[in-house]
Write a protein that holds these residues in place. Structure first.
Motif, PDB file in Angstrom:
ATOM      1  N   GLU A  29      -0.661   3.549   4.496  1.00 13.77           N
ATOM      2  CA  GLU A  29      -0.188   2.787   5.663  1.00 13.77           C
ATOM      3  C   GLU A  29      -0.268   3.653   6.907  1.00 13.77           C
ATOM      4  O   GLU A  29      -0.677   3.212   7.978  1.00 13.77           O
ATOM      5  CB  GLU A  29       1.264   2.327   5.453  1.00 13.77           C
ATOM      6  CG  GLU A  29       1.420   1.158   4.501  1.00 13.77           C
ATOM      7  CD  GLU A  29       0.696  -0.103   4.964  1.00 13.77           C
ATOM      8  OE1 GLU A  29       0.299  -0.190   6.149  1.00 13.77           O
ATOM      9  OE2 GLU A  29       0.499  -0.989   4.128  1.00 13.77           O
ATOM     10  N   MET A  72       0.843  -1.178   0.000  1.00 12.43           N
ATOM     11  CA  MET A  72       0.000   0.000   0.000  1.00 12.43           C
ATOM     12  C   MET A  72       0.888   1.241   0.000  1.00 12.43           C
ATOM     13  O   MET A  72       2.020   1.204   0.445  1.00 12.43           O
ATOM     14  CB  MET A  72      -0.913  -0.018   1.222  1.00 12.43           C
ATOM     15  CG  MET A  72      -2.284   0.498   0.890  1.00 12.43           C
ATOM     16  SD  MET A  72      -3.518   0.239   2.158  1.00 12.43           S
ATOM     17  CE  MET A  72      -3.931  -1.463   2.067  1.00 12.43           C
ATOM     18  N   GLY A  82      -3.791  -8.847   7.321  1.00 12.95           N
ATOM     19  CA  GLY A  82      -3.126  -7.602   6.935  1.00 12.95           C
ATOM     20  C   GLY A  82      -2.958  -7.457   5.431  1.00 12.95           C
ATOM     21  O   GLY A  82      -2.498  -6.416   4.955  1.00 12.95           O
ATOM     22  N   GLU A  83      -3.350  -8.484   4.685  1.00 12.40           N
ATOM     23  CA  GLU A  83      -3.239  -8.391   3.224  1.00 12.40           C
ATOM     24  C   GLU A  83      -4.148  -7.285   2.702  1.00 12.40           C
ATOM     25  O   GLU A  83      -5.271  -7.100   3.184  1.00 12.40           O
ATOM     26  CB  GLU A  83      -3.626  -9.745   2.606  1.00 12.40           C
ATOM     27  CG  GLU A  83      -3.160  -9.952   1.182  1.00 12.40           C
ATOM     28  CD  GLU A  83      -1.644 -10.017   1.061  1.00 12.40           C
ATOM     29  OE1 GLU A  83      -1.085  -9.053   0.477  1.00 12.40           O
ATOM     30  OE2 GLU A  83      -1.040 -10.986   1.554  1.00 12.40           O
ATOM     31  N   LYS A  84      -3.625  -6.547   1.716  1.00 12.31           N
ATOM     32  CA  LYS A  84      -4.382  -5.453   1.109  1.00 12.31           C
ATOM     33  C   LYS A  84      -5.590  -5.983   0.329  1.00 12.31           C
ATOM     34  O   LYS A  84      -5.474  -6.969  -0.406  1.00 12.31           O
ATOM     35  CB  LYS A  84      -3.412  -4.741   0.167  1.00 12.31           C
ATOM     36  CG  LYS A  84      -3.952  -3.630  -0.667  1.00 12.31           C
ATOM     37  CD  LYS A  84      -2.787  -3.037  -1.481  1.00 12.31           C
ATOM     38  CE  LYS A  84      -3.259  -1.990  -2.451  1.00 12.31           C
ATOM     39  NZ  LYS A  84      -2.138  -1.363  -3.167  1.00 12.31           N
ATOM     40  N   ILE A  94     -13.276  -8.253   6.517  1.00 10.06           N
ATOM     41  CA  ILE A  94     -12.749  -6.941   6.106  1.00 10.06           C
ATOM     42  C   ILE A  94     -13.515  -5.862   6.867  1.00 10.06           C
ATOM     43  O   ILE A  94     -14.757  -5.889   6.892  1.00 10.06           O
ATOM     44  CB  ILE A  94     -12.905  -6.755   4.578  1.00 10.06           C
ATOM     45  CG1 ILE A  94     -12.218  -7.934   3.848  1.00 10.06           C
ATOM     46  CG2 ILE A  94     -12.308  -5.430   4.122  1.00 10.06           C
ATOM     47  CD1 ILE A  94     -12.636  -8.074   2.414  1.00 10.06           C
ATOM     48  N   SER A 136      -9.980   1.790   6.566  1.00  9.09           N
ATOM     49  CA  SER A 136      -9.857   1.726   5.108  1.00  9.09           C
ATOM     50  C   SER A 136      -9.479   3.103   4.576  1.00  9.09           C
ATOM     51  O   SER A 136      -9.685   4.117   5.251  1.00  9.09           O
ATOM     52  CB  SER A 136     -11.162   1.234   4.465  1.00  9.09           C
ATOM     53  OG  SER A 136     -12.180   2.198   4.567  1.00  9.09           O
ATOM     54  N   SER A 169      -8.866  -1.733   1.861  1.00  9.55           N
ATOM     55  CA  SER A 169      -8.827  -2.062   3.272  1.00  9.55           C
ATOM     56  C   SER A 169      -7.849  -3.217   3.436  1.00  9.55           C
ATOM     57  O   SER A 169      -7.064  -3.499   2.527  1.00  9.55           O
ATOM     58  CB  SER A 169     -10.230  -2.416   3.775  1.00  9.55           C
ATOM     59  OG  SER A 169     -10.203  -2.594   5.180  1.00  9.55           O
ATOM     60  N   LYS A 170      -7.903  -3.839   4.609  1.00  9.50           N
ATOM     61  CA  LYS A 170      -7.004  -4.964   4.874  1.00  9.50           C
ATOM     62  C   LYS A 170      -7.802  -6.105   5.476  1.00  9.50           C
ATOM     63  O   LYS A 170      -8.768  -5.871   6.197  1.00  9.50           O
ATOM     64  CB  LYS A 170      -5.921  -4.553   5.872  1.00  9.50           C
ATOM     65  CG  LYS A 170      -4.953  -3.530   5.337  1.00  9.50           C
ATOM     66  CD  LYS A 170      -3.861  -3.290   6.340  1.00  9.50           C
ATOM     67  CE  LYS A 170      -2.850  -2.300   5.778  1.00  9.50           C
ATOM     68  NZ  LYS A 170      -1.607  -2.306   6.550  1.00  9.50           N
ATOM     69  N   ILE A 220      -7.975  -9.495  -3.871  1.00  3.64           N
ATOM     70  CA  ILE A 220      -6.850  -9.708  -2.949  1.00  3.64           C
ATOM     71  C   ILE A 220      -5.732 -10.374  -3.745  1.00  3.64           C
ATOM     72  O   ILE A 220      -5.981 -11.389  -4.421  1.00  3.64           O
ATOM     73  CB  ILE A 220      -7.264 -10.628  -1.765  1.00  3.64           C
ATOM     74  CG1 ILE A 220      -8.491 -10.052  -1.033  1.00  3.64           C
ATOM     75  CG2 ILE A 220      -6.100 -10.813  -0.790  1.00  3.64           C
ATOM     76  CD1 ILE A 220      -9.133 -11.022  -0.041  1.00  3.64           C
TER      77      ILE A 220
END
Ligand SMILES: *Cc1c(COP(=O)(O)O)cnc(C)c1O
Length: 364
Positions: free
Chosen positions: A7, A2, A323-325, A275, A16, A244-245, A295
């Protein structure tokens, strides 16, 4: 990865971010301008918080690219002035006894669309006259032309500086309604257009019609990257990407129900991602079990009812990291505002306007 500013928003507690690509807005502005001749002026319409993109920032970033700014509320115009925007600002909204001082206090141009407005506006206010040539919303009807002309000529305390109309379906080439509006306006321009700024074209008319650009084009949705006809147009770049993550990835057994009212059940043992965005952030609940998120470059279906703060996505046997975008809305594929508008039976305008104030806007 990101963007660093995004971040940073997550470390400040946001769930988000909507990344706004300012360069995309610039390039959309010039793509629109290329439909007109060189000396035509351009208004950037940044009402409704720049269609959800953030009016104060967008206004300041693009001010030097345009000639005018358009808003609806006087309050929106006043906010832009307080943020340092200096270009002329036209307020589309109706002047009232309660808001009339704003026009002078913040150097805003009024839209006069009814006889009562001449008495409401304070001496010295600059105004554009609006005719309803067929839109059926606000403005003087064409048969009032003579009366309006008389008032303009006898009214010396206010400053008549512009003449305008608004089209009801300008994104449809060859539309009889559009042609009739165009003919009506041409007659009005002949009588009242001398020496003032004449303008009519929204994004649809700018891109899909000819002969109606007059002195200025008024561009809203297309500067944010959307063709008003609802069909993806490669000459425009959607400027907003909402990320978001993944906050949780949960193993769930086959047959278990997901979210309120159990509108969806696990088809197999597998993973469900959580999410932290929901309808309070602008994800319409009617998108439940219909929308997709992206994702790691792969689209996944959202499952179960959209809730106020959270949505779930079915990951099957995939197990992405916490934590994945996650791309919620953006791009030109299954997560695009075009796709949401189709799913919801609405227009891209409404999709981006609905993004709420729990979503941090970040400018990249
Ligand atoms: C909103 C608005 C526009 C911009 O329309 P788009 O279709 O977004 O380009 C132009 N003129 C008026 C009067 C408006 O209200």
């Amino acid at each position: 990865m990101m963007n660093a500013k995004s971040e940073n928003a997550f470390t400040k507690g946001w769930s988000s971010v909507a990344e706004i690509d300012v360069q995309a807005i610039r390039s959309n502005l010039s793509a629109l301008r290329s439909h007109s001749t060189a000396n035509i002026k351009q208004m950037a319409v940044i009402k409704a918080d720049a269609y959800g993109h953030g009016a104060a920032k967008v206004g300041r970033f693009i001010e030097s690219d345009v000639d005018w700014i358009g808003v609806y509320q006087v309050r929106e115009g006043a906010e832009l002035r307080k943020k340092g925007v200096e270009k002329p600002i036209l307020v589309f909204g109706t002047p009232t006894e309660q808001n009339r001082e704003y026009y002078l206090d913040f150097n805003l141009t009024a839209t006069v669309s009814d006889m009562s407005h001449f008495a409401i506006l304070l001496p010295g206010t600059s105004y554009h006259i609006k005719f309803d040539t067929g839109m059926g919303r606000v403005g003087f009807l064409p048969e009032m032309l003579d009366d309006v002309q008389k008032v303009i000529e006898s009214e010396h305390l206010l400053r008549y500086t512009g003449l305008m109309t608004h089209f009801a379906n300008s994104e449809v080439p060859g539309s009889p309604l559009f042609e009739s509006q165009k003919r009506n306006f041409e007659r009005i321009v002949e009588e009242l257009g001398e020496g003032v700024l004449v303008h009519a074209s929204n994004s649809g008319a700018t891109m899909h019609q000819t002969g109606v650009h007059y002195d200025m084009i008024r561009n809203g949705t297309a500067i944010y990257g959307f063709d008003p006809n609802g069909v993806y147009n490669p000459s425009l770049k959607p400027a907003l990407s909402w990320f978001s993550k993944l906050v949780q990835v949960r193993k769930m057994p086959k047959g278990s129900g997901v979210s309120y009212s159990h509108t969806w059940h696990m088809p197999e043992d597998g993973y469900v991602g959580v999410i932290p965005v929901g309808y309070a952030d602008g994800i319409n609940r009617r998108l439940s079990n219909k929308m997709k998120v992206e994702i790691n470059g792969k689209e996944y279906p959202q499952v179960g009812n959209v809730t106020m703060d959270q949505i779930m996505v079915y990951l099957g046997s995939d197990k992405p990291d916490i934590g994945e975008k996650v791309l919620i809305l953006g791009g030109t594929g299954g997560c695009s505002a075009y796709a949401w508008a189709d799913l919801l039976g609405t227009i891209t305008y409404e999709v981006t306007c609905a993004i709420g104030n729990r979503v941090k806007r970040v400018y990249v």
